[in-house]
Structures are given as C-alpha cells and as structure tokens.
Design a protein around this motif. Structure first.
Motif: not given
Ligand code: NAP
Length: 310
Positions: A81-88, A101-106, A130-141
C-alpha cells in the motif's frame, strides 16, 4: 495468474498494474458508491493485483478510509500500500501544501488510522513543497521509518533535479510521475535517472484519465474535472480518440483490448515498473489486470507511439 515485478531497490514484489484510488475524490470525479469501490478492490486481489495507491488528500481522507475498510479483508503481508502526504486540508475544503516535519508526523498517524493499518509500505511526498527545506522533510520520513510506521519512502511529481537532491539526503526508493503514451516528457531525463538509481517507478494516469481507453468517440461532454481539460475538447479530443481506436488491429493481433494494449505498451518502457490505473468498478480492474505479463513486438510498440503523436 500472479504476475510480479521487483520494484526497484526496495525489492518489493508488486503487480505491474497498481490499483489507483483517486476516483474516490468527489470533487474531481463526482460521487462513487463505496460498495462498488470495495468490490473492485476485492476483485483486484482475485485477479492478481497486490499493489494499491492512495493519498490522504483523495476525497480529504475518504479514499484512504474506504480502501482501508476493503483491504482489511485481505492478508496484510500479501499487499503493498502506498499513500501520500503534502496537501494540508481542512474540514471547510481549504488546502495548501505542507511538508513540514510536524505536519508529516501528525498526518502519517491520521493516514494509518484511516487505513486501519500499523504501517504503510510506501510513503510518498505528493509534490515538492518550496517552503520546507527537504532536509527537514527527509528527517521526518526517517523518523517514521525508524518508528516502523513506513517501510519505504519516495516522491511524486518531482523533477529530476528535485529527485537528485532528495536521493542525496535520504533513501528515496520510489517515484510516482505522470506518464502515458501521449505524455512522455519524463523519458528525457527523469526515467533514465530512475533507471540508473534503481528507483521503483509507478506511473500515474497511464490512460490519460480514460482518454486512451478507446471507449470515447471525441464528442462526449463531461460533468467531472475532465470538462476543463483541453485534450477532452474539440478537435484534439476527436484526433486522440480516433488515433486510439485506430490501434484496434494491433490490439486484435495480441488478443488484447485497447485498454490492455495501451497499458502493455506503457509498461514496455524498461524504467517503468508499474502503471497505476484509476478504477471505478470491478470490470475496469479486471480488464487492466489482463495487461500484466503481456509483451508487444518492437515494430508494433513504435507504431503505437507514432499513431499517438497527434
Ligand atoms: N501522484 C499524483 O499526483 C497522482 C495524480 C493523479 C493520479 N494519481 C494516481 O494514479 C491513478 C490513476 O490516474 P488517473 O485516475 O488520473 O488516470 P487513468 O488511470 O489514466 O484513468 C482512469 C480512468 O479511466 C477509466 N478507466 C479505467 N479503467 C478502464 C477500463 N478498463 N475500461 C474503460 N475505462 C477505464 C475510468 O474513467 P471513466 O470510466 O470515467 O472514463 C477511470 O476513472 C489515480 O487513481 C491515483 O491513484 C496520482
């Protein structure tokens, strides 16, 4: 009956046809009875499909919820199963990109709840924020991975440069790009990059939202989001639908339907592992699954591509 491919360096064993569940997004596709959708999911599994794609944003959670209810009847270890995150998204219909990061984890927790699962197999960034550094996003993943909430992660709608950047930061093993025989942009750089990096590629909209199924004459009008798409209007619509139906002799030669021929030709690209087909009912997935494991001779493959150069 079971046809499987190795999904790039993840090593996951998946069916080349992946079940697409965006169709449970009323704002794009109109209302679809949940029971019809659940029957289609069970039929998918019966005809050898083990790969299911959704996103938190499809129907603002509805797609994950209904998919989760239907998949609860199937053996968890046999499905991917694949799912996605991005649209708040918000209850009043507002939405905006958010890969903080906060949003992804939640939001991952919310997706798991709706899917009624302890983990998802592949967690994708639905697009580039474009607003979130990919470093932050990747750490959350990575955090979700270490917690056992996701087995693998990847991206969707990334350019080759965004993908290159992502792969420097983390273990991105999957990409979900738009690709069909009338939409081949990514053959230039994204697909070669993925092949070199052994990234699992599952392409979306391989039937161009139904345009390449051969069932349209080019005169129909639509109530759903397709009413605003240029290729579903006027001369262009007619040209493409005529070209697809003109492929009937080739389809007959392989004893395939036009849908199966288009999907088999889409899957023929060596960098494409799977095609995600958007499904509304059991007979659609049954037909799509018939394309799995089918090959097309070189001459016919290029004839199909040429015919669709309209
Ligand atoms: N990552 C992203 O940004 C993104 C974006 C879009 C989609 N996706 C994923 O990719 C999936 C597929 O994309 P898509 O829905 O745009 O396009 P698609 O698979 O190209 O087209 C799906 C449409 O084709 C028609 N169809 C499907 N199977 C058929 C069959 N056997 N016979 C006749 N008609 C058939 C149905 O429409 P009608 O019956 O109404 O004609 C269906 O809604 C989605 O469900 C979603 O999971 C991801």
């Amino acid at each position: 009956m079971c046809c499987r491919v190795r999904f790039g360096k993840s090593g996951l064993s998946v069916s080349p046809i992946c079940y697409g569940s965006w169709q449970l997004s009323p704002r794009y596709w109109g209302e679809l009875p949940a029971e019809q959708f659940k029957k289609a999911i069970h039929r998918a599994f019966d005809v050898g499909v083990n790969f299911f794609d959704t996103a938190d944003a499809y129907g603002d959670g509805l797609s994950e919820q209904v998919l989760g209810e239907a998949l609860a009847d199937l053996p968890r270890e046999e499905i991917v199963v694949a799912t996605k995150v991005y649209w708040h998204f918000y209850p009043d219909g507002r939405r905006h990109p958010d890969l903080s990061a906060d949003y992804i984890i939640r939001e991952c927790e919310q997706s798991l709840k709706r899917l009624k699962m302890d983990y998802v197999d592949i967690y994708l960034l639905h697009a580039y924020d474009p607003l979130t550094p990919l470093e932050e996003t990747t750490e959350a993943l990575e955090k979700l991975y270490r917690a056992g909430k996701i087995r693998y992660y990847g991206a969707s709608n990334f350019t080759v440069e965004q993908m290159r950047y992502a792969c420097k930061l983390g273990n991105y093993v999957a990409l979900q790009p738009r690709y069909s025989l009338i939409d081949r942009e990514i053959e230039k750089d994204l697909l070669p990059y993925c092949a070199i990096e052994d990234i699992g590629v599952f392409v979306f909209s391989p039937l161009y939202h139904g345009l390449l199924t051969g069932k349209y004459q080019g005169t129909e009008t639509f109530e759903d989001f397709r009413k605003n798409l240029p290729r579903f209007q006027g001369e262009k619509f007619k040209q493409i639908t005529d070209a697809v139906r003109g492929l009937k002799p080739i389809a007959d030669k392989y004893q395939m339907s036009l849908v199966q021929l288009i999907l088999a030709a889409t899957l023929a690209h060596p960098a494409v592992h799977c095609a995600i087909v958007g499904i509304k009912n059991a007979s659609q997935i049954e037909e799509a699954a018939g394309a799995m494991g089918k090959s097309i001779e070189r001459e016919d493959y290029f004839a199909i591509r040429n015919a669709l150069n309209v």
